[in-house]
Structures are given as C-alpha cells and as structure tokens.
Enzyme design. Sequence first.
Site: not given
Length: 405
Positions: A206-209
């Site tokens: 995933g990512n930090r958005s």
Amino acid sequence: MRIVVGVGGGIAAYKACSLVRKFTETGHDVRVIPTESALQFVGKATFEALSGNPVHTGVFADVPEVPHVRIGQEADLVVIAPATADLMARAASGRADDLLTATLLTARCPVVFAPAMHTEMWEHPATIANVATLRAHGSTVMEPASGRLTGADTGPGRLPEPEEIFALASLLLERSDALPRDLEGRRVVVSAGGTREPLDPVRFLGNRSSGKQGYAMARVAAQRGAQVTLIAGNTIGLEPPAAVEVVHVTTAEQMGTAVDKHSVGADAVIMAAAVADFRPVNVAAAKIKKGAHEPNSIELTKNRDILAGLVQARRDGQLGGLAIVGFAAETGDEHGDVLTHARAKLARKGCDLLVVNAVGEGKAFEVDNNDGWLLGADGTEQALDHGSKALLASRVLDALGPLLR
Ligand code: CTP
C-alpha cells in the site's frame, strides 16, 4: 476571527455543539445564537459553556449594546447549522423577528447555511425558491447529506457532518468570497486514497495516501453544484462527503474499472488517488507462513496507468471533451527539482492540469494542509499557497471551470 454559529430548531441542533467546539478549539471567538425553538433541543447553558459567551435568542437582551446590529456587523463569518426550512424562509424574505435573523440582515461577511430537514421539505418548491434566493443574496447554502433522517425516513436532508461544515466554513474564511455554483449540471469523477495490492489474505502493498485531498476535491465540487462520483481507495476512515456518490475499491485494477465506467458522459475526471504502479504477480490463497517455504522476494508486474488510459481514450474520441486532472507527489533528486519532474510528468501524461505537491517529512500525506503548484497543459504555472486541502481543491476547480466544454 469572530464566528457566529446560528442554530435552528431541528433535532440536528445537537450537532451544532461539535461545530462550536471545532471553532473554539481552533482559536476563534464564537457567539452562538439559537432560535427560540433550537432551545427545545439543546439548552442555553450548553452553548454558553462551549462558546464561553452569553447566549440570547431575542433582541431585547443587553439593549444598550444594540446586539441585533453589532454582532452581525462585527462577524467574520456566520454559519447556520442546522438551517431549518422555516429559518431559511425567514432569512430569504429578510425577516428580523429574532436575534439570529436580525444578525443575518446586518452581517456583511460570508454566510453559510447547512440545511437539515425532511426530504419533502427540502424538495418543496418553496424551499427550492428560498435556497435560490439566499444563494442570489451571496450566501453559501450547502447541499445536505443523504441518509437516515429522524424516524425511519432516508433521503437528502440530513445535516452535513460537523467536520464537513467546519471545512467549508473555514474555506470561506480563506477564500473570503461565497462559493460559486459554477459546476451546476456538471458530472465530475474524483478518485481518492491509496490502492492496496494483496500479497495474501492478510497482507498487501500500500502507500501513505490518506484520501483527504481527494475527499476535499469531491466535497468542494459537490458544494459548487456538481454531481460527483468519488472512487475511494483506502482512506483513514473519512466520512463520505455530503451529496457525493461514493464507490469503494481496493486494488488499482478495481479503481481503473470504476474510473473507466463512471467517466463515460462525465465532464471532468480528477485523479487524486495514489494508484500503485506495480502489483504482486502471485497472490497467495492462504496466509504466507514462516517455515519450509519462506519467500525471499516479491515478483511484481506493472499496473496499467488509469490517467494515461483516459487521455488515450479521449484522443481516440471515446470520451468527448472530458477534462482530465492529474496529481503528482514529487521529491527532488539528482535529476532535477520537484517542478522539473512535474513538468516532465505533465507532458508524459497528457492531462489538462497537474496538481503538484512536494512530499517529504510532514508534507502532503495524512496532514490537513497542503500547498504546491498547478501546471496547465497550456504552459501556465500557478503556485498554490499553503492552506487547507479544501482551499487547494477550490483553486484547482477555479482553474478547471474554464476548461469544461
Ligand atoms: N496514476 C494512474 N494510474 C497509475 C498510476 C498513477 O492513473 N497506475 C495517476 C495518479 O492518480 C496521478 C498521476 O497518475 O493523478 C500521477 O501519479 P504518479 O504516481 O505521480 O505517476 P507515475 O506515472 O506513477 O509516475 P512516476 O512513478 O514516474 O513518478
């Protein structure tokens, strides 16, 4: 700033308490002015304690101070939550039969009405005409949320959440003008949040958005009159914006499918989502365990570029004059600074506008404020000053408006 919170007589009056708190906690001086009937729902003492200021409903308290004129004149912002059908009718016709309506007549600052009423009342021609009048007078009348109303009814008429009213009110303080209704009759698709690419039933890449910027885009577009579909990936538990259709997705592939579907016939697509560029080739059906068959690498394959696909489809004549907005979170490196990378990305992607954020420690991700640049395919470059994500959204929509066919 001096904020007046006007409270109408509806069951949602209890939510005005959270709104008052948000304003006091952010350092504002708050005067609460309920109507007489609002006090049937929440006691005067509650509003006095939360605001730290005296609370009156009529024009005959503290007469030597002429409060029915002074409070309005001195206000920097007036927010009415909940705005009932009756209160909006009185405000639209310029009545001044209590302290709140008198204050509305004397205020020259931005005024926001956050409506709450039963769907039938909201959809009645009399209310529709009153809302139009208030908007013509320069007030911002929010779109109500849809959902459960008092009793078993559902439909449009629910008070937008206090966070949402606060975000919009704060935006008006930052913009210092009414929110234009320039997107009325437009269909806008917004993607938000990060995608998750599964590795096994419990793990993902995933990512930090956080989704906050995309949600702000959707919220502000809806409050400017657009019919908005929000394609939401993973977010940090954000409340759905009022009057916005939300489609939840998980992976980049699902996001692509949803964006493609909803873009047909839309006027604009705003890709604020952080879409994973790669996904694992193999997704384990069962949880990957320590032991005999421990993996020591993850093989990845490329996801398709949704934004580039939209640009291509438009070139092929499939999407009419759809306006396309991309986002880019960039860091500088040995090959160039943030803007150099962003200009190259705009050219590569072929979208109409690119919103550029510099990312790094405490910037852009998960926080409430943002800044950056807005690059246009026509070569225009505009700095987006530091402010709330709603303000940044509003500036992007200001630039998008003239690009709509
Ligand atoms: N985007 C997309 N589909 C992808 C990746 C990105 O539609 N598979 C969109 C994002 O929503 C954003 C824009 O493209 O609006 C730019 O995203 P970014 O990740 O910065 O772009 P990349 O093409 O991945 O560029 P790079 O990895 O070279 O920085």
